[in-house]
Design an enzyme around this catalytic site. Structure first.
Site, short mmCIF file in Angstrom:
data_model
loop_
_atom_site.label_atom_id
_atom_site.label_comp_id
_atom_site.label_asym_id
_atom_site.label_seq_id
_atom_site.Cartn_x
_atom_site.Cartn_y
_atom_site.Cartn_z
CB VAL A 1 -22.97 119.95 16.03
CG1 VAL A 1 -24.45 120.29 16.00
CG2 VAL A 1 -22.75 118.52 16.51
N GLY A 2 -22.61 121.91 12.97
CA GLY A 2 -22.51 123.28 12.49
C GLY A 2 -21.09 123.78 12.67
NE ARG A 3 -21.31 129.42 14.21
CZ ARG A 3 -21.50 130.58 14.83
NH1 ARG A 3 -20.78 131.64 14.47
NH2 ARG A 3 -22.40 130.70 15.79
CG HIS A 4 -20.02 122.56 19.12
ND1 HIS A 4 -19.02 123.00 19.95
CD2 HIS A 4 -20.51 121.42 19.68
CE1 HIS A 4 -18.92 122.18 20.98
NE2 HIS A 4 -19.80 121.20 20.84
CG HIS B 1 -22.65 115.43 19.23
ND1 HIS B 1 -23.79 116.03 18.78
CD2 HIS B 1 -22.39 114.42 18.36
CE1 HIS B 1 -24.20 115.44 17.68
NE2 HIS B 1 -23.37 114.44 17.40
#
Length: 365
Positions: A163-166, A210
């Site tokens: 999720v993006g950088r995560h 998530h």
């Protein structure tokens, strides 16, 4: 990558509640208690149904899906929809249906613990069971497509996500993380202050894990709604957490920035004892609760009985050419319901005249 459930710590503030958060808790409880005061319960329930549409509109907007409230209401009514707006309208309809079910379970005392796997998988399943086919599949960056199975969390052997950088926990570790998540937030729910602060921190930590291949944002916002109800700050369903998150306090990009901030790792020995930054959790939680308070205050003014009655009267003055119509609509708002036969008594006129006024109102919707 740390794959032990302690990776999501701290989940809340165990030793002491920061002063800024403590002040916010008092303000939120006070404002929520005033929301809808003076409204008949039946009128409040009808208005809450309109707020569900608003909540859904803003929740979808966060996902980049701009659905007009008019189309959402048409979808809820089962009306025929234009092909270009149909998928988004049906997606919005699914959100409203699930939130309505949550509100009904709370009203009847059957609402499961909002942080439990039972509740979260039910929300995901109920939501995707109502979704159009177009939104029940994930298209990965490598071109492959994966069907979304309603109510199924990521499991061992599933495709990993970013999720993006995560980078969330691996699929094989989701069950352990979710078990830890629920146990920790059961502890937070033991106090009235903990139940309110946990709405903010659980919202982030669920998205950090998530657990589902898709739909985590919507599930987390519906969880936050359910947590507000159980924390006693639901305000009869007359305020929307999604509106606050989508609009922010100063700009619409705050939600994404604050969620990203709360991902921050611990910054040193004075930054708590968990894997993640306690200072960042404090900043994020203050923002989340301020946004919530802003929406509760907004709705308290919006649903003030005197101001609401004036707006309802103005609402019917233009489309209904009958000077008696505003008096009739005011009576329905104040009393929640009105027998058709009582219209004559209320308006102090003949039965035929009262019937004509009532007919004009119903014809105008």
């Amino acid at each position: 990558m740390l794959e032990t459930p302690g990776r999501i710590e701290p989940c809340f503030f165990e030793e002491h509640i920061p002063a800024g958060l403590a002040d916010l808790l008092i303000d939120i409880q006070r404002e929520a208690a005033q929301l809808g005061q003076g409204l008949h319960p039946d009128s409040a329930a009808e208005l809450a149904d309109l707020v569900r549409v608003m909540n859904c509109y803003y929740s979808n907007l966060i996902e980049g899906h701009n659905t007009r409230p008019r189309d959402i209401e048409r979808a809820l009514a089962g009306a025929e929809l234009e092909e270009e707006t149909r998928p988004l309208a049906l997606e919005a309809r699914a959100h409203v249906i699930v939130q309505r079910a949550i509100d009904e379970m709370h009203e009847t005392g059957t609402l499961p613990r909002p942080t439990s796997g039972e509740f979260l998988t039910w929300v995901h399943r109920a939501f995707y069971d109502e979704m159009p086919d177009e939104f029940r599949v994930i298209e990965h960056s490598d071109g492959t497509r994966e069907p979304i199975i309603p109510g199924h969390m990521r499991q061992d052997g599933g495709k990993e996500v970013a999720v993006g950088r995560h980078l969330p926990p691996s699929s094989s570790r989701v069950a352990a993380f979710m078990d830890h998540f629920d146990k920790r937030f059961q502890i937070a729910a033991r106090s009235s202050s903990g139940r309110i602060i946990a709405i903010a921190s659980a919202h982030h930590r669920l998205n950090y894990i998530h657990p589902f291949p898709a739909g985590n944002g919507r599930v987390s916002r519906l969880m936050s709604h359910a947590m507000a109800l159980t924390a006693g700050i639901g305000g009869q369903g007359l305020w929307s957490v999604s509106r606050g998150l989508a609009r922010g306090l100063t700009d619409r990009g705050e939600y994404k920035r604050m969620m990203d901030l709360a991902d921050s790792p611990r910054r040193g020995d004075r930054d708590g004892r968990g894997n993640l930054s306690e200072a960042a959790l404090k900043t994020y939680s203050e923002w989340f609760l301020k946004a919530s308070l802003d929406q509760i205050t907004f709705s308290t003014k919006l649903f003030d009985l005197a101001g609401l009655e004036k707006r309802y009267r103005r609402l019917v003055e233009d489309p209904v050419d009958d000077k008696r119509a505003p008096d009739l609509i005011s009576a329905v708002l104040r009393h929640g319901a009105l027998r058709r036969g009582d219209a004559q008594i209320l308006l102090k006129t003949s039965e035929r005249t009262a019937r004509n006024t009532l007919g004009k109102l119903t014809s105008a919707g």
